[in-house]
Design a protein around this motif. Structure first.
Motif, PDB file in Angstrom:
ATOM      1  N   GLN A 116       6.016   4.177   3.517  1.00 18.09           N
ATOM      2  CA  GLN A 116       6.949   3.141   3.066  1.00 18.09           C
ATOM      3  C   GLN A 116       7.125   3.177   1.545  1.00 18.09           C
ATOM      4  N   LEU A 117       6.078   3.537   0.833  1.00 22.65           N
ATOM      5  CA  LEU A 117       6.208   3.723  -0.615  1.00 22.65           C
ATOM      6  C   LEU A 117       7.131   4.890  -0.923  1.00 22.65           C
ATOM      7  N   LEU A 118       6.952   5.997  -0.206  1.00 21.95           N
ATOM      8  CA  LEU A 118       7.810   7.165  -0.422  1.00 21.95           C
ATOM      9  C   LEU A 118       9.271   6.841  -0.109  1.00 21.95           C
ATOM     10  N   ALA A 119       9.458   5.996   0.932  1.00 22.87           N
ATOM     11  CA  ALA A 119      10.817   5.632   1.352  1.00 22.87           C
ATOM     12  C   ALA A 119      11.445   4.572   0.457  1.00 22.87           C
ATOM     13  N   GLY A 120      10.661   3.980  -0.440  1.00 22.09           N
ATOM     14  CA  GLY A 120      11.176   2.942  -1.322  1.00 22.09           C
ATOM     15  C   GLY A 120      11.184   1.561  -0.707  1.00 22.09           C
ATOM     16  N   ARG A 121      10.577   1.412   0.474  1.00 26.83           N
ATOM     17  CA  ARG A 121      10.521   0.093   1.115  1.00 26.83           C
ATOM     18  C   ARG A 121       9.442  -0.786   0.501  1.00 26.83           C
ATOM     19  N   LEU A 122       8.450  -0.168  -0.106  1.00 31.49           N
ATOM     20  CA  LEU A 122       7.422  -0.879  -0.851  1.00 31.49           C
ATOM     21  C   LEU A 122       7.386  -0.309  -2.263  1.00 31.49           C
ATOM     22  N   GLN A 123       6.870  -1.093  -3.190  1.00 27.03           N
ATOM     23  CA  GLN A 123       6.770  -0.656  -4.574  1.00 27.03           C
ATOM     24  C   GLN A 123       5.301  -0.558  -4.981  1.00 27.03           C
ATOM     25  N   PRO A 124       4.923   0.498  -5.701  1.00 22.27           N
ATOM     26  CA  PRO A 124       3.528   0.614  -6.133  1.00 22.27           C
ATOM     27  C   PRO A 124       3.196  -0.393  -7.222  1.00 22.27           C
ATOM     28  N   ALA A 125       1.909  -0.747  -7.315  1.00 20.82           N
ATOM     29  CA  ALA A 125       1.465  -1.630  -8.393  1.00 20.82           C
ATOM     30  C   ALA A 125       1.448  -0.884  -9.718  1.00 20.82           C
TER      31      ALA A 125
ATOM     32  N   LEU B  18       4.203  12.260  -6.509  1.00 22.86           N
ATOM     33  CA  LEU B  18       3.466  11.010  -6.670  1.00 22.86           C
ATOM     34  C   LEU B  18       2.587  11.154  -7.897  1.00 22.86           C
ATOM     35  N   GLN B  19       2.745  10.257  -8.847  1.00 23.92           N
ATOM     36  CA  GLN B  19       2.008  10.351 -10.098  1.00 23.92           C
ATOM     37  C   GLN B  19       1.232   9.061 -10.349  1.00 23.92           C
ATOM     38  N   ASP B  20      -0.081   9.154 -10.214  1.00 26.40           N
ATOM     39  CA  ASP B  20      -0.982   8.043 -10.561  1.00 26.40           C
ATOM     40  C   ASP B  20      -0.597   6.754  -9.838  1.00 26.40           C
ATOM     41  N   VAL B  21      -0.326   6.866  -8.533  1.00 27.35           N
ATOM     42  CA  VAL B  21       0.170   5.718  -7.758  1.00 27.35           C
ATOM     43  C   VAL B  21      -0.979   4.835  -7.286  1.00 27.35           C
TER      44      VAL B  21
END
Length: 529
Positions: A46-55, A4-7
């Protein structure tokens, strides 16, 4: 490796949940992800799983991921095979085996000739061999749904597994299989759970709090001991700050009294000296200015200490802020509340229990009701409440006030606001401000009062029920809890545990969480088979 980089993640309303989040999880590591309610643990999974996208920022996994979600209702009307994302390959394999070989079916199968065999092996491992791959998920129990999703690990063979409350809905046997998998797998694991037994199998704890990740190099017991040391230091700092505030107020009072005495003596001297009126007014104005300056100095110091004290209190664990303060049950200890004589339930000749049940529940007892998924634990509770009647035997209940808190928190009316829900339990004619004081005590501050109950989380609904119980004039003689921790995180589980341990009446609790049952000090068990 998982990077995770600067999420940064923002809710749809643009509120920031966390920002500039960095961490790496190396291959074969097993991580417990913990944090307070609302910290964003499920969102992060969910972010790790790709179900949500980071801003903003980037998430990179160097191997295949598999995600087991907490909310099983999202399965909908899909079949087991569809939820496991194996339906196209299974269909292609069946066509090929029946002689329908073409480019399309071969592409769909993608050389995965062992897909059917892996499904059988996975279902056998999780003890769901009787579940057909084309059965609809909605027809399964919560425990069966969880086992289906867990089966996907062996079917898809990922390198990284993300588990969100995986022991929810599992009975003791199912939990033991899960624990065995966690202990023996070489998969990289990231687990969100309130199950203390499970958490202690994971050798590292990542705490997500205030938008930051803190790493603790030990299992959950180690993490809890470190947090206890931090909390002890915070509590000592709080006591010191409270002492400092009292001293500052005492100093202010003593200084003002001293100043008033000096001013009074000065006026007497001036009057004896027979000074002109204009001089007297000058001395008076100077004295008032001096007193005002002194007041401002003390007020500023007290205000500063008060603000520091408020900030310290805000960091206290929420479980430490709440007290049930219930009156004892009006029933004397040992009074027989429930008598069951040879009871059973079922249809025609098919009975729920192999042997009919006979037992008594006495006032003041704490009883754990245990049994495998489908053994009729909730059915028994509904017989005790009178919602259903046994088809065999006799069930007698004494005249008592009982509260049943089910898995869906049905005591909460989702069409009402938080304040309106609390008002329903106001049998003692408490004033509006008194109800709001109780709500505040259970972490429902002003912004919550007009919120509809439908938007509350499981933990918030549980807290609201506990608050409502304290608002009612008479304490319940019996509280019945049906898998109360399934939708709670660790923080809210601790809140519930502390609250119930203050309660002095009769307790019946259905739970597969042995740690929770031990904390509640259940005195005996009623095991259904």
């Amino acid at each position: 490796m998982l990077h995770l980089q600067d999420v940064t993640y923002m809710h749809p309303n643009r509120d920031t949940l966390f920002s500039h989040l960095y961490f790496n999880i190396h291959k074969h590591r097993k991580i417990a992800l913990v944090g307070n309610n609302g910290a964003g643990k499920t969102t992060l999974l969910q972010l790790l799983a790709g179900r949500l996208q980071p801003a903003a920022g980037a998430i990179k996994a160097e191997t295949k991921l598999y995600y087991v979600p907490q909310l099983l209702q999202e399965c909908g009307d899909d079949t087991v095979a569809a939820v496991l994302q194996v339906a196209p390959r299974l269909n292609a394999l069946q066509k090929i085996l029946s002689g329908d070989v073409n480019e399309e079916t071969l592409q769909l199968l993608n050389d995965d000739w062992t897909i059917e065999e892996r499904c059988r092996e996975a279902f056998a491992y999780w003890d769901i061999v009787d579940i057909d791959l084309y059965r609809e998920m909605r027809t399964l129990s919560g425990g069966q749904k969880t086992k289906v999703l867990l089966s996907g690990i062996m079917i898809h063979r990922p390198g990284i597994v993300l588990l969100d409350e995986p022991s929810n809905h599992l009975d003791t046997a199912g939990r033991n299989v899960l624990y065995h998998y966690i202990q023996n797998t070489n998969d990289t694991l990231v687990v969100v759970s309130h199950d203390r037994v499970l958490l202690n199998l994971l050798p590292e704890v990542y705490e997500l709090n205030n938008g930051n990740i803190t790493v603790y190099g030990g299992n959950y017991d180690f993490y809890a001991s470190q947090k206890a040391i931090e909390n002890d230091a915070r509590n000592q700092e709080l006591k010191n700050k409270e002492k400092e505030l009292r001293k500052a107020k005492e100093t202010e009072r003593a200084s003002m009294e001293r100043q008033q005495k000096m001013d009074a003596r000065g006026r007497k001297k001036q009057e004896k000296a027979g000074l002109p009126t204009i001089s007297m007014k000058t001395f008076k104005n100077n004295a008032e200015k001096s007193t005002a300056r002194m007041k401002d100095i003390h007020a500023g110091k007290i205000s500063g200490i008060s603000n520091e004290l408020s900030e310290l209190r805000a960091t206290l664990p929420d479980a430490d802020k709440m007290k049930m303060e219930l009156d004892n049950s009006s029933l004397h200890s040992g009074k027989i509340l429930v008598t069951a004589q040879g009871i059973n339930f079922g249809y025609n000749q098919s009975m729920l229990w192999k042997q009919s049940l006979s037992f008594e529940v006495n006032s003041g007892e704490r009883i754990a009701i245990k049994g495998a998924n489908g053994s009729g634990k909730t059915t028994l509770i509904k017989m005790i409440t009178g919602e259903i009647q046994p088809v065999a035997g006799i069930m007698r209940t004494a005249d008592m006030k009982a509260i049943y808190i089910d898995q869906d928190y049905s005591l909460i009316n989702n069409t009402l606001t938080v304040y309106e829900q609390a008002e329903i339990f106001n049998s003692g004619a408490l004033q509006e401000h008194e109800i709001k004081i109780r709500l505040n005590r259970f972490l429902f501050s002003r912004p919550y009062w007009d919120k509809p109950c439908s938007v509350l989380s499981g933990g918030e609904k549980m807290r609201l029920i506990l608050c409502c119980i304290t608002i009612a004039t008479r304490a319940p003689d019996m509280i019945m809890l049906d898998e109360p921790t399934n939708n709670l995180d660790i923080q809210n589980t601790e809140i519930l545990t502390n609250a119930i341990n203050e309660y002095k009446g009769t307790l019946l609790v259905i739970s597969h969480d042995e740690y929770f049952l031990n904390q509640l000090r259940a005195e005996r068990e009623l095991v259904l088979q």
